[in-house]
Design an enzyme around this catalytic site. Structure first.
Site, PDB file in Angstrom:
ATOM      1  N   TYR A  30       1.038  -1.160   0.066  1.00 22.96           N
ATOM      2  CA  TYR A  30       0.110  -0.038  -0.114  1.00 22.96           C
ATOM      3  C   TYR A  30       0.759   1.224  -0.001  1.00 22.96           C
ATOM      4  CZ  TYR A  30      -4.692   1.970   0.270  1.00 22.96           C
ATOM      5  OH  TYR A  30      -5.665   2.747  -0.377  1.00 22.96           O
ATOM      6  N   HIS A  35       7.736   5.241   0.996  1.00 21.13           N
ATOM      7  CA  HIS A  35       8.237   4.095   0.440  1.00 21.13           C
ATOM      8  C   HIS A  35       8.939   4.213  -0.612  1.00 21.13           C
ATOM      9  CE1 HIS A  35       4.354   2.357   2.266  1.00 21.13           C
ATOM     10  NE2 HIS A  35       5.409   1.709   2.893  1.00 21.13           N
ATOM     11  N   GLY A 146      12.890   3.602   7.031  1.00 21.56           N
ATOM     12  CA  GLY A 146      12.420   4.888   7.322  1.00 21.56           C
ATOM     13  C   GLY A 146      12.525   5.431   8.687  1.00 21.56           C
ATOM     14  N   GLN A 147      12.935   6.586   8.890  1.00 19.58           N
ATOM     15  CA  GLN A 147      12.906   7.145  10.113  1.00 19.58           C
ATOM     16  C   GLN A 147      11.657   7.318  10.822  1.00 19.58           C
ATOM     17  OE1 GLN A 147      15.470   8.341  12.013  1.00 19.58           O
ATOM     18  NE2 GLN A 147      14.028   8.887  13.422  1.00 19.58           N
ATOM     19  N   ASP A 149       9.680   5.194  11.393  1.00 17.58           N
ATOM     20  CA  ASP A 149       9.514   3.879  12.408  1.00 17.58           C
ATOM     21  C   ASP A 149      10.829   3.919  13.170  1.00 17.58           C
ATOM     22  OD1 ASP A 149       6.923   2.375  11.658  1.00 17.58           O
ATOM     23  OD2 ASP A 149       7.657   2.916   9.851  1.00 17.58           O
ATOM     24  N   SER A 185       0.843   4.168   5.460  1.00 19.11           N
ATOM     25  CA  SER A 185      -0.476   3.379   4.913  1.00 19.11           C
ATOM     26  C   SER A 185      -1.603   3.373   5.789  1.00 19.11           C
ATOM     27  CB  SER A 185       0.083   1.897   4.688  1.00 19.11           C
ATOM     28  OG  SER A 185       1.277   1.795   4.076  1.00 19.11           O
TER      29      SER A 185
HETATM   30  P1  AMP Z   1       5.669  -0.219   6.036  1.00 21.16           P
HETATM   31  O1  AMP Z   1       5.311  -0.638   4.932  1.00 21.16           O
HETATM   32  O2  AMP Z   1       4.852   0.707   6.898  1.00 21.16           O
HETATM   33  O3  AMP Z   1       6.366  -1.462   6.895  1.00 21.16           O
HETATM   34  O4  AMP Z   1       7.018   0.653   5.980  1.00 21.16           O
HETATM   35  C1  AMP Z   1       8.004   0.159   5.006  1.00 21.16           C
HETATM   36  C2  AMP Z   1       9.349   1.069   5.189  1.00 21.16           C
HETATM   37  O5  AMP Z   1       9.044   2.243   4.868  1.00 21.16           O
HETATM   38  C3  AMP Z   1       9.759   1.204   6.553  1.00 21.16           C
HETATM   39  O6  AMP Z   1      11.295   1.021   6.814  1.00 21.16           O
HETATM   40  C4  AMP Z   1       9.191   2.443   6.859  1.00 21.16           C
HETATM   41  O7  AMP Z   1       9.718   3.037   8.029  1.00 21.16           O
HETATM   42  C5  AMP Z   1       9.366   3.397   5.798  1.00 21.16           C
HETATM   43  N1  AMP Z   1       8.489   4.276   5.865  1.00 21.16           N
HETATM   44  C6  AMP Z   1       6.852   4.355   6.292  1.00 21.16           C
HETATM   45  N2  AMP Z   1       6.361   5.406   6.039  1.00 21.16           N
HETATM   46  C7  AMP Z   1       7.520   6.417   5.724  1.00 21.16           C
HETATM   47  C8  AMP Z   1       7.461   7.935   5.548  1.00 21.16           C
HETATM   48  N3  AMP Z   1       6.393   8.740   5.734  1.00 21.16           N
HETATM   49  N4  AMP Z   1       8.792   8.351   5.170  1.00 21.16           N
HETATM   50  C9  AMP Z   1       9.883   7.527   4.974  1.00 21.16           C
HETATM   51  N5  AMP Z   1       9.803   6.346   5.185  1.00 21.16           N
HETATM   52  C10 AMP Z   1       8.554   5.446   5.449  1.00 21.16           C
END
Ligand code: AMP
Length: 296
Positions: A30, A35, A146-147, A149, A185
């Site tokens: 998503y 991302h 990503g920062q 998380d 997401s």
């Molecule tokens: P997720 O799909 O939420 O597991 O995120 C996948 C990767 O994208 C993780 O390393 C997150 O920290 C990073 N990520 C999620 N949201 C953001 C954002 N707004 N800015 C930068 N990186 C992000």
């Protein structure tokens, strides 16, 4: 762009890359501009870019949103194709966790037990387990997180060190909507009124930053108070925590000093959101990057 759904298929693919530099961006799909910022960096720094899409069941608690977590694989694939990704690894649950699966990697101690670790028992065990599996399946030289998380990033940094993994680890700034809401997401869950209320999280971090800047040397309760106050007046926001912590160990910072992470988590309506800003050791703030919106 190859889309691979089996572990063996992914291993077969990467075995052919011997001399090539590969970068992995693990995601739960998503996809949004946050991302894609990681994907672009990976594209710029590697011969081969792999993006994994896997909504990892082991990092969700029994009362969390695993079943309703948003998914749109066709759209994700379009975005990744346009970003020049080489391989999307999108395994099924059974591929990653077959019936005889029994081995988990569980980070222990303060980092894993505070903040998200306290609110989401077992979360980082699930994260560390799936990321170690992805690292072993893809064997990238570089990995991008990503920062947004921040605690997850700290857990992965420890994972890489603890297991001597030959991976260069990159943490990229948080990408924000034009009004500063951190992209997530989970923002898809928000009603218009909740979306508006959710802006309080970033406002709280800004208030915390101002308090930090005027109170250097003092104790961090002032910063925490400033963050709490910023969300207190909004009935749609139910604060989980507002904290000042060391960004790598997550030790609480009683005395204000860089590096420091101002971290916040709250329910906005039924949706749980997190955000943070980072005061680096050189005294500069990483507040994230605004305006990814128009690139969507
Ligand atoms: P997720 O799909 O939420 O597991 O995120 C996948 C990767 O994208 C993780 O390393 C997150 O920290 C990073 N990520 C999620 N949201 C953001 C954002 N707004 N800015 C930068 N990186 C992000």
């Amino acid at each position: 762009m190859d889309v691979i759904e089996t572990v063996q298929g992914m291993i077969d693919e990467r075995v052919g890359w011997e001399a090539k530099e590969s970068g992995l961006v693990p995601t739960m799909g998503y996809l949004h501009e946050g991302h894609l910022s990681l994907v672009r960096r990976a594209r710029a720094e590697n011969d081969v870019v792999v993006v994994s899409i896997f909504v990892n069941p082991t990092q969700f608690g029994p009362r969390e949103d695993l079943e309703r977590y948003p998914r749109d694989l066709p759209r994700d694939l379009q975005l990744l194709e346009a970003a020049g990704v080489d391989v999307v690894f999108a395994p099924t649950k059974v591929e990653m966790y077959p019936a005889n699966f029994i081995t988990y990697v569980a980070p222990e101690g303060l980092l894993a037990e505070v903040a998200e670790g306290a609110e989401r028992p077992g979360h980082f065990r699930g994260v560390a387990t799936v990321v170690l599996k992805l690292f072993e399946i893809v064997r990238p030289q570089q990995a991008y997180f990503g920062q947004k998380d921040a605690q997850q990033a700290a857990v992965i940094a420890h994972l890489i060190e603890d297991f001597h993994l030959p991976i260069t680890f990159h943490v990229m700034p948080t990408i924000r909507e034009v009004d500063a809401l951190a992209m997530s997401s989970r923002n898809a869950y928000l009603s218009a009124a909740e979306r508006n209320a959710a802006l309080r999280l970033y406002q709280a971090l800004q208030a915390g930053r101002r308090a930090f800047e005027t109170a250097t040397g003092a104790d961090s309760t002032l910063v925490v108070e400033a963050m709490r106050e910023a969300v207190a007046a909004e009935p749609r926001v139910r604060l989980s925590y507002a904290e000042v912590r060391h960004p790598y160990s997550f030790a609480p910072l009683e005395v204000l000093q860089a590096p420091a992470l101002l971290a916040i988590a709250a329910h906005v309506g039924p949706t749980r959101l997190i955000d943070n800003v980072l005061l680096r050791a050189d005294g500069s703030w990483d507040m994230g990057i605004m305006g990814g919106h128009e690139q969507r």
